[in-house]
Design a protein around this motif. Structure first.
Motif, short mmCIF file in Angstrom:
data_model
loop_
_atom_site.label_atom_id
_atom_site.label_comp_id
_atom_site.label_asym_id
_atom_site.label_seq_id
_atom_site.Cartn_x
_atom_site.Cartn_y
_atom_site.Cartn_z
N LEU A 18 -13.35 8.48 0.63
CA LEU A 18 -12.58 9.31 1.62
C LEU A 18 -11.49 8.38 1.78
CD1 LEU A 18 -15.22 10.88 3.85
CD2 LEU A 18 -13.60 12.05 2.26
N MET A 19 -11.33 7.34 2.32
CA MET A 19 -10.29 6.29 2.61
C MET A 19 -9.19 6.44 1.48
SD MET A 19 -10.57 5.88 5.75
CE MET A 19 -9.25 4.70 6.04
N LYS A 20 -9.73 6.26 0.29
CA LYS A 20 -8.81 5.93 -0.89
C LYS A 20 -8.20 7.39 -1.04
CE LYS A 20 -8.41 3.28 -4.62
NZ LYS A 20 -7.67 2.04 -4.66
N TYR A 21 -9.00 8.28 -0.92
CA TYR A 21 -8.50 9.93 -1.07
C TYR A 21 -7.36 10.16 -0.13
CZ TYR A 21 -8.08 14.71 -1.04
OH TYR A 21 -7.58 16.04 -0.94
N PHE A 22 -7.51 9.63 1.26
CA PHE A 22 -6.75 10.01 2.19
C PHE A 22 -5.38 9.25 2.11
CE2 PHE A 22 -10.26 11.82 4.79
CZ PHE A 22 -9.95 13.06 4.45
#
Length: 74
Positions: A18-22
């Motif tokens: 999720l952090m990578k996506y955001f």
């Protein structure tokens, strides 16, 4: 017993994903803003050049300009 560590690892990897996506979405947003600004600048330049070409066409097609060109040839 085995499900708890697997669950923890899944949560950690899910959080990292999720952090990578955001972060990716934020980077793409900045790139789009930059491209939009550049695109607008290019549109303005094209508009200015179009206006300049129209003025030059008007000058060249003007009959007095053509007469002056003929006089200069003589």
């Amino acid at each position: 017993m085995i499900t708890t560590p697997v669950f923890i690892v899944a949560i950690v990897f899910g959080w990292l994903a999720l952090m990578k996506y955001f972060n990716h979405q934020q980077a793409m947003s900045k790139i789009n803003e930059s491209q939009n600004a550049e695109s607008e600048e290019l549109r303005e330049q094209v508009q200015q050049l179009t206006e300049r070409v129209a003025v030059l066409e008007k000058i060249v097609t003007d009959s007095s300009y053509q007469v002056n060109q003929e006089f200069q040839k003589l």
